[in-house]
Write a protein that holds these residues in place. Structure first.
Motif, short mmCIF file in Angstrom:
data_model
loop_
_atom_site.label_atom_id
_atom_site.label_comp_id
_atom_site.label_asym_id
_atom_site.label_seq_id
_atom_site.Cartn_x
_atom_site.Cartn_y
_atom_site.Cartn_z
N GLN A 21 0.90 -1.46 -0.20
CA GLN A 21 0.17 0.04 -0.19
C GLN A 21 1.33 1.55 0.10
N THR A 22 2.38 1.52 0.73
CA THR A 22 2.95 2.41 1.12
C THR A 22 3.17 2.46 -0.73
N GLU A 23 3.77 1.30 -1.28
CA GLU A 23 4.74 1.86 -2.59
C GLU A 23 4.12 2.28 -3.73
N ILE A 24 2.44 1.39 -2.84
CA ILE A 24 1.15 1.87 -4.30
C ILE A 24 0.97 3.54 -4.14
N PHE A 25 0.52 4.35 -3.18
CA PHE A 25 0.43 5.32 -2.62
C PHE A 25 1.89 6.94 -3.25
N PHE A 26 2.84 5.51 -2.78
CA PHE A 26 4.57 6.65 -3.94
C PHE A 26 3.98 7.09 -4.78
N ILE A 27 3.68 6.16 -5.58
CA ILE A 27 4.21 5.96 -7.34
C ILE A 27 2.84 6.56 -7.71
N LEU A 28 1.66 6.61 -6.75
CA LEU A 28 0.61 7.75 -7.07
C LEU A 28 0.78 8.75 -7.03
N TYR A 29 1.42 8.66 -6.05
CA TYR A 29 2.18 10.22 -5.53
C TYR A 29 2.80 11.43 -6.42
N ILE A 30 3.37 10.67 -6.91
CA ILE A 30 5.05 11.26 -8.13
C ILE A 30 4.27 10.59 -9.28
N VAL A 31 3.21 10.42 -10.14
CA VAL A 31 3.29 9.98 -11.35
C VAL A 31 1.97 11.27 -10.88
N SER A 32 0.88 11.65 -10.15
CA SER A 32 -0.11 12.63 -10.29
C SER A 32 0.97 14.46 -10.04
N GLY A 33 2.23 14.14 -9.52
CA GLY A 33 2.65 15.72 -9.30
C GLY A 33 3.28 15.93 -11.01
N LEU A 34 3.59 14.68 -11.03
CA LEU A 34 4.35 14.52 -12.81
C LEU A 34 3.06 15.22 -13.74
N ILE A 35 2.70 14.76 -13.84
CA ILE A 35 0.67 14.93 -14.55
C ILE A 35 0.57 16.54 -14.05
N ILE A 36 0.32 17.14 -13.37
CA ILE A 36 0.39 18.02 -12.71
C ILE A 36 1.81 19.61 -13.21
N MET A 37 3.02 18.59 -12.97
CA MET A 37 4.08 19.56 -13.15
C MET A 37 4.02 19.81 -14.86
N TYR A 38 3.27 18.78 -15.19
CA TYR A 38 3.54 18.46 -17.16
C TYR A 38 2.80 19.64 -17.97
N TYR A 39 1.65 19.43 -17.11
CA TYR A 39 0.29 21.09 -17.50
C TYR A 39 0.84 22.45 -17.18
N LEU A 40 1.45 21.96 -16.40
CA LEU A 40 1.58 23.32 -15.70
C LEU A 40 3.05 24.75 -16.35
N PHE A 41 4.31 23.53 -16.77
CA PHE A 41 5.35 23.64 -17.60
C PHE A 41 5.17 24.03 -19.24
N HIS A 42 4.24 23.17 -19.38
CA HIS A 42 3.27 23.06 -20.92
C HIS A 42 3.28 24.20 -21.43
N PRO A 43 2.75 25.28 -21.32
CA PRO A 43 2.67 26.82 -21.82
C PRO A 43 4.62 26.98 -21.77
N LEU A 44 5.07 27.21 -20.49
CA LEU A 44 6.47 27.88 -20.39
C LEU A 44 7.30 27.11 -21.85
N VAL A 45 6.89 25.88 -22.15
CA VAL A 45 8.15 25.67 -23.30
C VAL A 45 7.57 25.76 -24.23
N LYS A 46 6.33 26.07 -24.38
CA LYS A 46 5.74 26.10 -25.46
C LYS A 46 6.43 28.02 -25.88
N PHE A 47 6.28 28.25 -25.11
CA PHE A 47 6.69 30.00 -25.85
C PHE A 47 8.49 30.04 -25.40
N VAL A 48 8.88 28.93 -24.83
CA VAL A 48 10.71 29.04 -25.18
C VAL A 48 10.86 28.44 -26.19
N MET A 49 9.89 27.53 -26.79
CA MET A 49 10.23 27.34 -28.14
C MET A 49 9.80 28.84 -29.13
N ALA A 50 9.29 29.46 -28.57
CA ALA A 50 8.34 30.17 -29.91
C ALA A 50 9.88 31.70 -29.90
#
Length: 110
Positions: A21-50
Motif C-alpha cells: 500500500q505504501t509503495e502504491i501511494f508513493f507511485i501515485l503521488y509521483i505520477v500525479s505530481g508529474l502530470i500536474i508539473m507537465y501541464y504547468l510547464f507545458h505553456p512555458l516550454v511552448k513559449f520558450v520554443m516560440a
C-alpha cells in the motif's frame, strides 16, 4: 477466458493493495505530481520554443538528467555541491551564449 483474466487482474490488484500500500501511494503521488508539473510547464516550454531559446531547453534537460544520474549512481551526502556544479555550468553556458549574441550584433566591417 476474458472473465478469468479479469478475475486474475482483480485478485492481483487486491494483493498489491494489501501488501504494498505504501509503495502504491508513493507511485501515485509521483505520477500525479508529474502530470500536474507537465501541464504547468507545458505553456512555458511552448513559449520558450516560440522564442527559439534552444539553449535554455537543452540546459534544463541536461541539468535534470544529470541530477537523475547522480542520484541513481551516487550517494550524495550534501546536495550543495551538486547545486554549485549546476551554478558553474550555468555561468559557463551564459558566457558562451553572450559571446555568440555579441558576435551576431557586431556590424560587418569591410
Amino acid at each position: 477466458m476474458a472473465e478469468e483474466l479479469w478475475k486474475e487482474m482483480i485478485r492481483l490488484s487486491d494483493l498489491l493493495f494489501l501488501t504494498m500500500q505504501t509503495e502504491i501511494f508513493f507511485i501515485l503521488y509521483i505520477v500525479s505530481g508529474l502530470i500536474i508539473m507537465y501541464y504547468l510547464f507545458h505553456p512555458l516550454v511552448k513559449f520558450v520554443m516560440a522564442l527559439e531559446w534552444n539553449t535554455l531547453i537543452t540546459y534544463m534537460f541536461a541539468v535534470l538528467i544529470m541530477i537523475l544520474i547522480i542520484s541513481a549512481f551516487m550517494d550524495v551526502p550534501d546536495w550543495r555541491y551538486v547545486l554549485y556544479g549546476v551554478l558553474i555550468f550555468s555561468i559557463i553556458i551564459s558566457i558562451k551564449r553572450s559571446f555568440s549574441i555579441i558576435r551576431k550584433d557586431q556590424p560587418y566591417s569591410s
